[in-house]
Design a protein around this motif. Structure first.
Motif, PDB file in Angstrom:
ATOM      1  N   GLU A  17       0.655  -1.330  -0.262  1.00 36.19           N
ATOM      2  CA  GLU A  17       0.027   0.142  -0.070  1.00 36.19           C
ATOM      3  C   GLU A  17       0.953   1.294   0.105  1.00 36.19           C
ATOM      4  O   GLU A  17       2.024   1.278   0.602  1.00 36.19           O
ATOM      5  N   VAL A  26      -3.101   6.400  -0.820  1.00 39.96           N
ATOM      6  CA  VAL A  26      -3.245   6.671  -2.405  1.00 39.96           C
ATOM      7  C   VAL A  26      -3.529   5.684  -3.194  1.00 39.96           C
ATOM      8  O   VAL A  26      -4.395   5.765  -3.952  1.00 39.96           O
ATOM      9  N   GLY A  27      -2.964   4.430  -2.878  1.00 37.27           N
ATOM     10  CA  GLY A  27      -3.419   3.297  -3.754  1.00 37.27           C
ATOM     11  C   GLY A  27      -2.555   1.973  -3.372  1.00 37.27           C
ATOM     12  O   GLY A  27      -1.584   1.985  -2.346  1.00 37.27           O
ATOM     13  N   LEU A  46      -0.160   2.391  -9.918  1.00 34.39           N
ATOM     14  CA  LEU A  46      -0.974   2.087  -8.682  1.00 34.39           C
ATOM     15  C   LEU A  46      -2.423   1.597  -9.042  1.00 34.39           C
ATOM     16  O   LEU A  46      -2.797   2.397 -10.007  1.00 34.39           O
ATOM     17  N   ASP A  48      -6.480   0.195  -7.324  1.00 31.10           N
ATOM     18  CA  ASP A  48      -6.859   0.326  -6.221  1.00 31.10           C
ATOM     19  C   ASP A  48      -6.910   1.846  -5.543  1.00 31.10           C
ATOM     20  O   ASP A  48      -6.511   1.913  -4.435  1.00 31.10           O
ATOM     21  N   VAL A  49      -6.818   2.959  -6.352  1.00 31.19           N
ATOM     22  CA  VAL A  49      -6.419   4.020  -5.944  1.00 31.19           C
ATOM     23  C   VAL A  49      -7.452   4.760  -5.112  1.00 31.19           C
ATOM     24  O   VAL A  49      -8.796   4.364  -5.110  1.00 31.19           O
ATOM     25  N   ASN A  50      -7.420   5.627  -4.126  1.00 32.58           N
ATOM     26  CA  ASN A  50      -8.140   6.525  -3.547  1.00 32.58           C
ATOM     27  C   ASN A  50      -8.907   7.148  -4.335  1.00 32.58           C
ATOM     28  O   ASN A  50      -8.497   8.082  -5.003  1.00 32.58           O
ATOM     29  N   ASN A  51     -10.368   7.187  -4.220  1.00 37.52           N
ATOM     30  CA  ASN A  51     -11.345   7.815  -5.342  1.00 37.52           C
ATOM     31  C   ASN A  51     -11.564   9.286  -4.916  1.00 37.52           C
ATOM     32  O   ASN A  51     -11.733  10.131  -5.883  1.00 37.52           O
ATOM     33  N   PHE A  54      -8.364  10.977  -6.707  1.00 35.61           N
ATOM     34  CA  PHE A  54      -8.359  10.698  -8.243  1.00 35.61           C
ATOM     35  C   PHE A  54      -9.747  10.588  -8.876  1.00 35.61           C
ATOM     36  O   PHE A  54      -9.825  10.148 -10.022  1.00 35.61           O
ATOM     37  N   GLY A  63      -5.651   3.137 -13.288  1.00 31.18           N
ATOM     38  CA  GLY A  63      -4.769   3.403 -11.909  1.00 31.18           C
ATOM     39  C   GLY A  63      -4.050   4.689 -12.567  1.00 31.18           C
ATOM     40  O   GLY A  63      -4.373   5.240 -13.574  1.00 31.18           O
TER      41      GLY A  63
END
Length: 96
Positions: A17, A26-27, A46, A48-51, A54, A63
């Motif tokens: 992570e 962040v992802g 990256l 599974d990024v933080n929505n 982004f 990603g």
């Protein structure tokens, strides 16, 4: 006291992570971007990024690639500069 770092395989980063210096997720690292001629890591891909960071720029199927120069520390997690938190929506930027 000096500590010697033990070399690790680059693939050991995959799945870790990534957080900003401020502790914001962040992802997750899915791949590594390399410059084979210079034998350098140039970026972290990256997923599974933080929505919240982004949402406008990245769809669910995409990603981001974070420049490796943003990396501050690598351990059980990877810490990067908080610059990713300061990304602005291009529509919000003022013309200078």
């Amino acid at each position: 006291m000096e500590t010697e770092s033990v070399p690790q395989e680059i693939t050991s980063l995959v799945g870790r992570e990534v957080y900003s210096n401020n502790g914001v997720f962040v992802g997750e690292i899915e791949d590594i971007r390399l410059d084979l001629q210079k034998e350098l890591v140039t970026g972290l891909a990256l997923g599974d990024v933080n929505n919240e960071l982004f949402d406008v720029r990245v769809s669910d199927s995409e990603g981001v690639i974070v420049p490796y120069r943003w990396v501050r520390a690598v351990g059980d997690i990877v810490l990067i500069n908080d610059i990713v938190e300061r990304l602005q929506d291009p529509d919000d930027e003022e013309n200078v």
